[in-house]
Scaffold this motif. Sequence first.
Motif, PDB file in Angstrom:
ATOM      1  N   MET A  58       0.855  -1.180   0.000  1.00  0.00           N
ATOM      2  CA  MET A  58       0.000   0.000   0.000  1.00  0.00           C
ATOM      3  C   MET A  58       0.893   1.233   0.000  1.00  0.00           C
ATOM      4  SD  MET A  58      -2.938  -1.332  -0.048  1.00  0.00           S
ATOM      5  CE  MET A  58      -4.061  -0.046   0.336  1.00  0.00           C
ATOM      6  N   PRO A  59       0.486   2.268  -0.696  1.00  0.00           N
ATOM      7  CA  PRO A  59       1.305   3.484  -0.678  1.00  0.00           C
ATOM      8  C   PRO A  59       1.350   4.068   0.734  1.00  0.00           C
ATOM      9  CG  PRO A  59      -0.795   3.884  -1.763  1.00  0.00           C
ATOM     10  CD  PRO A  59      -0.716   2.417  -1.498  1.00  0.00           C
ATOM     11  N   PRO A  60       2.466   4.663   1.088  1.00  0.00           N
ATOM     12  CA  PRO A  60       2.578   5.205   2.449  1.00  0.00           C
ATOM     13  C   PRO A  60       1.610   6.372   2.654  1.00  0.00           C
ATOM     14  CG  PRO A  60       4.461   5.861   1.114  1.00  0.00           C
ATOM     15  CD  PRO A  60       3.666   4.884   0.300  1.00  0.00           C
ATOM     16  N   THR A  61       1.112   6.442   3.857  1.00  0.00           N
ATOM     17  CA  THR A  61       0.170   7.512   4.186  1.00  0.00           C
ATOM     18  C   THR A  61       0.830   8.569   5.055  1.00  0.00           C
ATOM     19  OG1 THR A  61      -0.606   6.260   6.092  1.00  0.00           O
ATOM     20  CG2 THR A  61      -1.808   5.970   4.030  1.00  0.00           C
ATOM     21  N   THR A  62       2.121   8.752   4.895  1.00  0.00           N
ATOM     22  CA  THR A  62       2.828   9.759   5.669  1.00  0.00           C
ATOM     23  C   THR A  62       2.481  11.155   5.137  1.00  0.00           C
ATOM     24  OG1 THR A  62       4.649   8.515   4.715  1.00  0.00           O
ATOM     25  CG2 THR A  62       4.974   9.384   6.884  1.00  0.00           C
ATOM     26  N   PRO A  63       2.251  12.081   6.015  1.00  0.00           N
ATOM     27  CA  PRO A  63       1.950  13.434   5.538  1.00  0.00           C
ATOM     28  C   PRO A  63       3.165  14.072   4.874  1.00  0.00           C
ATOM     29  CG  PRO A  63       2.191  13.428   7.917  1.00  0.00           C
ATOM     30  CD  PRO A  63       2.246  11.993   7.460  1.00  0.00           C
ATOM     31  N   VAL A  64       2.899  14.894   3.903  1.00  0.00           N
ATOM     32  CA  VAL A  64       3.965  15.597   3.197  1.00  0.00           C
ATOM     33  C   VAL A  64       4.304  16.861   3.969  1.00  0.00           C
ATOM     34  CG1 VAL A  64       4.598  16.735   1.051  1.00  0.00           C
ATOM     35  CG2 VAL A  64       3.168  14.689   1.008  1.00  0.00           C
ATOM     36  N   VAL A  65       5.575  17.026   4.286  1.00  0.00           N
ATOM     37  CA  VAL A  65       6.025  18.201   5.021  1.00  0.00           C
ATOM     38  C   VAL A  65       6.745  19.117   4.042  1.00  0.00           C
ATOM     39  CG1 VAL A  65       7.464  19.038   6.909  1.00  0.00           C
ATOM     40  CG2 VAL A  65       6.276  16.847   7.114  1.00  0.00           C
ATOM     41  N   GLU A  66       6.270  20.342   3.939  1.00  0.00           N
ATOM     42  CA  GLU A  66       6.893  21.293   3.017  1.00  0.00           C
ATOM     43  C   GLU A  66       7.986  22.072   3.758  1.00  0.00           C
ATOM     44  OE1 GLU A  66       3.967  23.822   1.287  1.00  0.00           O
ATOM     45  OE2 GLU A  66       2.727  22.148   0.645  1.00  0.00           O
ATOM     46  N   ASP A  67       9.100  22.255   3.084  1.00  0.00           N
ATOM     47  CA  ASP A  67      10.181  23.043   3.667  1.00  0.00           C
ATOM     48  C   ASP A  67       9.917  24.521   3.388  1.00  0.00           C
ATOM     49  OD1 ASP A  67      11.526  20.859   4.587  1.00  0.00           O
ATOM     50  OD2 ASP A  67      12.729  20.644   2.765  1.00  0.00           O
ATOM     51  N   ARG A  68       9.875  25.292   4.446  1.00  0.00           N
ATOM     52  CA  ARG A  68       9.688  26.740   4.313  1.00  0.00           C
ATOM     53  C   ARG A  68      10.935  27.410   4.866  1.00  0.00           C
ATOM     54  NH1 ARG A  68       3.669  26.972   6.827  1.00  0.00           N
ATOM     55  NH2 ARG A  68       2.644  25.860   5.136  1.00  0.00           N
TER      56      ARG A  68
END
Length: 83
Positions: A58-68
């Motif tokens: 299954m594809p990972p369900t980790t949230p995407v964290v954007e670098d700011r």
Amino acid sequence: MGLGGCIILIAVGAILTFATDWDMQGVNLDLVGVILMIVGLIGVATFSSIARRRRVVMPPTTPVVEDRPHHHPRDGYSDGYGA
């Protein structure tokens, strides 16, 4: 029973069926060997179907964290103003 046990059943069944000349009264060793090979093949088929189901990824369900970029708060002293 794992895959190794199934392969052992197939091997023992093949040995009893094809490689022995033993005669036991009341026991047909050829039939016993064929039965062991069939049970081993059923075990291999069952094991492979279960292993195939475990491999579904299954594809990972980790949230995407954007670098700011990190901004420092201006306190009036560190940016050169007010000195």
